[in-house]
Design an enzyme around this catalytic site. Structure first.
Site, PDB file in Angstrom:
ATOM      1  N   GLU A   1      39.620  46.061  34.275  1.00 19.84           N
ATOM      2  CA  GLU A   1      40.734  45.105  34.147  1.00 19.84           C
ATOM      3  C   GLU A   1      40.333  43.842  33.384  1.00 19.84           C
ATOM      4  O   GLU A   1      40.985  43.442  32.424  1.00 19.84           O
ATOM      5  CB  GLU A   1      41.257  44.728  35.543  1.00 19.84           C
ATOM      6  CG  GLU A   1      42.384  43.715  35.479  1.00 19.84           C
ATOM      7  CD  GLU A   1      43.151  43.557  36.779  1.00 19.84           C
ATOM      8  OE1 GLU A   1      43.269  44.543  37.535  1.00 19.84           O
ATOM      9  OE2 GLU A   1      43.623  42.433  37.039  1.00 19.84           O
TER      10      GLU A   1
ATOM     11  N   ASP B   1      36.237  42.865  39.975  1.00 23.16           N
ATOM     12  CA  ASP B   1      36.949  42.117  41.018  1.00 23.16           C
ATOM     13  C   ASP B   1      36.427  40.684  41.092  1.00 23.16           C
ATOM     14  O   ASP B   1      37.211  39.730  41.096  1.00 23.16           O
ATOM     15  CB  ASP B   1      36.791  42.827  42.370  1.00 23.16           C
ATOM     16  CG  ASP B   1      37.283  44.267  42.282  1.00 23.16           C
ATOM     17  OD1 ASP B   1      38.114  44.531  41.401  1.00 23.16           O
ATOM     18  OD2 ASP B   1      36.828  45.109  43.058  1.00 23.16           O
TER      19      ASP B   1
END
Ligand code: TRH
Length: 391
Positions: free
Chosen positions: A282, A22
Site C-alpha cells: 500500500e 502498516d
C-alpha cells in the site's frame, strides 16, 4: 471554547502484521498530524524492529521515546492498566487491530468520550464508498467506532500526502546534480545513470527473472536498483553472488545493483530518481503515484485471489487509457498469463511517456478534496461537534 475547534490529541495503534507497510502508513500519518497540525500524537507499535528499518532513529529497546515530535510507545501486549486521563481526544486503530481491553474501558470512562476511528486498508473497490464513515457500536461499552477508508475519490477519505511534497519532488527531479549525488551514495556511476533507471520492490512470486531477461536483451541500457531483501533468489542468480547491499553485476544491457534498505524519506528520493518504479503493498504504491513516474504495482497476495479483484478495480480507474500498462500489471500479478514477457514489456515501454504525462492529472484528481489528514481532521471535528450538540 468548543472542543471541536481545538486541535485534538491523538493515539494511533499499529500492529505490524507482516512487512513494513502498516508501520510505514502509521508513521506518515503520525508525523503529518504532528508537524502540520501541531497535534500531540502517541504512536503505539508492537514491532519496533520493523519500525527501525524504515526509521533508523528508533531504539527497539525503549518502552517510550520521542522521535521527530511523535511519542512512540512499544505496544507489548493487551495487558496494562489505563485511566480516563490517559486517553487522548482521538484514538485511531489501524486495520482493526484490537485495542487492549482496559484501554477500551478507560475510553468509555472518559468525558467527553474520544472519537474512535478504524483506519482501513486502501482499495479502489466501490463498496468502500458505502462503508467510509460508518459507525459501529461497541457490543458492551458506551463507545462508537467509525470506519475511515482512504481512497481515490470524493466519496472516500483521500490519500496521505504531506504539504510541500510536490515542491520537494519537483525541485529534486529538476536538479540532475542532486539526483546523481543521491544515486552515487549507492555506487551508481555517471555512465549507469544515463540509461533507464528502475527501482524494484515486490513480493515473492513476481516474474523478476523474466523481466531481467527482457532488459538484458532489450535495446535500452537499464539500471535496476533493488533494496536488500527484495527478490533475493532472482537477484542472487543474476549477480552470481549474495544479494547484499553494494553488490552489482551487468549482463547484456542490464545492470542490477543492491541498495541497503533505505530510511523511508530516502525511499521517496529513490522513487523520484527512477524512470519507472516497481512497488508493492500500500504505502510504496501510493508514494509511486506521487513520484510522477510510471509504476508497476505488485499487490499484496490474498486467499482466493481476492487481490486480483482489487487490482482490477484499481486498473479500471487508473489505467483505462493505458491497456498496455493494465495488461502488464495483470501479468506481473499472475491475474492473467504473461506468455511473452518481452512483448508485454515492450508494449508497456512504448507508452511510458504517455503514462508519465498523466501523473499530474491523476494526483490532482485524487487530491481534489484535500489530503487524507485534512479530511480525517474534518471528520473528527464533525463528530466532536455532534457530540457537543448532543450534550
Ligand atoms: O511492506 P509492505 O509489503 O506492506 C504491506 C501493505 O501495507 C499491505 O497493505 C499489508 O497488508 C501488508 O504489508 C501486510 O509494502 P508497502 O505497503 O509498500 O510498505 C513498505 C514500506 O517500506 C513503505 O513505507 C516504504 C518503506 N520502504 C523503505 O522505507 N525503504 C525501502 O528501502 C523500501 C523498499 C521500502
Amino acid at each position: 471554547m468548543f472542543l471541536s475547534s481545538l486541535t485534538p490529541s491523538l493515539a494511533i495503534f499499529c500492529k505490524v502484521i507482516d512487512n513494513y507497510g502498516d508501520i510505514g502508513i502509521c508513521w506518515r500519518l503520525a508525523r503529518q498530524l504532528c508537524h502540520e497540525h501541531a497535534a500531540g500524537v502517541t504512536l503505539w507499535v508492537d514491532d519496533l524492529i520493523s519500525f527501525k528499518r524504515i526509521c533508523p532513529e528508533i531504539d527497539p529497546a525503549a518502552a517510550q521515546q520521542r522521535i521527530q515530535g511523535v511519542t512512540v510507545r512499544h505496544w507489548q501486549d493487551q495487558e496494562g492498566q489505563f485511566h480516563a486521563h490517559d486517553i487522548p481526544d482521538v484514538v485511531i486503530e489501524f486495520f482493526g487491530c484490537e485495542l487492549p481491553p482496559d484501554y477500551q474501558r478507560a475510553m468509555a470512562a472518559r468525558t467527553p468520550r474520544p472519537v474512535w476511528l478504524n483506519y482501513e486498508g486502501l482499495t479502489a473497490e466501490d463498496w468502500v464508498e458505502g462503508c467510509h464513515r460508518l459507525p459501529s457500536m461497541h457490543p458492551r461499552l458506551r463507545l462508537t467506532k467509525h470506519f475511515y477508508f482512504p481512497g481515490f475519490n470524493a466519496r472516500t477519505g483521500g490519500l496521505l500526502h504531506e504539504a510541500g511534497l510536490e515542491a520537494r519532488r519537483h525541485a529534486f527531479q529538476h536538479e540532475p546534480a542532486a539526483v546523481m549525488a543521491f544515486l552515487a551514495r549507492f555506487g551508481v556511476t555517471a555512465a549507469e545513470a544515463v540509461g533507464r533507471k528502475v527501482s524494484l520492490f515486490c513480493y515473492p512470486g513476481a516474474p523478476v527473472t523474466a523481466l531481467f531477461g527482457t532488459w538484458c536483451s532489450g535495446a535500452t541500457p537499464t539500471l535496476c536498483l533493488v533494496p536488500e531483501g527484495v527478490a533475493p533468489e532472482q537477484v542472487a542468480a543474476f549477480l552470481g553472488a549474495a544479494p547484499v547491499a553494494g553488490a552489482s553485476a551487468t549482463h547484456g544491457r542490464l545492470t542490477v545493483r543492491v541498495l541497503p534498505f533505505l530510511p523511508q524519506d530516502d525511499y521517496d528520493l529513490l522513487l523520484w530518481a527512477c524512470d519507472v518504479n516497481v512497488v508493492r503493498g500500500e504505502d510504496s504504491w501510493v508514494r509511486a503515484q506521487w513520484a510522477g513516474r510510471p509504476f508497476v504495482w505488485h499487490i499484496y497476495p490474498q486467499d482466493d485471489n481476492l487481490h486480483h479483484k482489487k487490482l482490477r478495480a484499481f486498473l479500471a480507474v487508473y489505467a483505462q487509457q493505458a491497456p498496455a500498462l493494465a495488461a502488464y500489471m495483470l501479468g506481473w500479478n499472475g491475474a492473467q498469463p504473461l506468455h511473452d514477457h518481452a512483448a508485454a514489456w515492450n508494449a508497456l515501454e512504448s507508452v511510458l511517456p504517455d503514462i508519465a504525462a498523466q501523473a499530474d492529472a491523476w494526483r490532482q484528481s485524487v487530491l481534489a478534496k484535500g489530503d487524507l489528514v485534512t479530511q480525517l481532521l474534518d471528520f473528527v471535528r464533525d463528530l466532536r461537534l455532534a457530540q457537543e450538540n448532543s450534550v
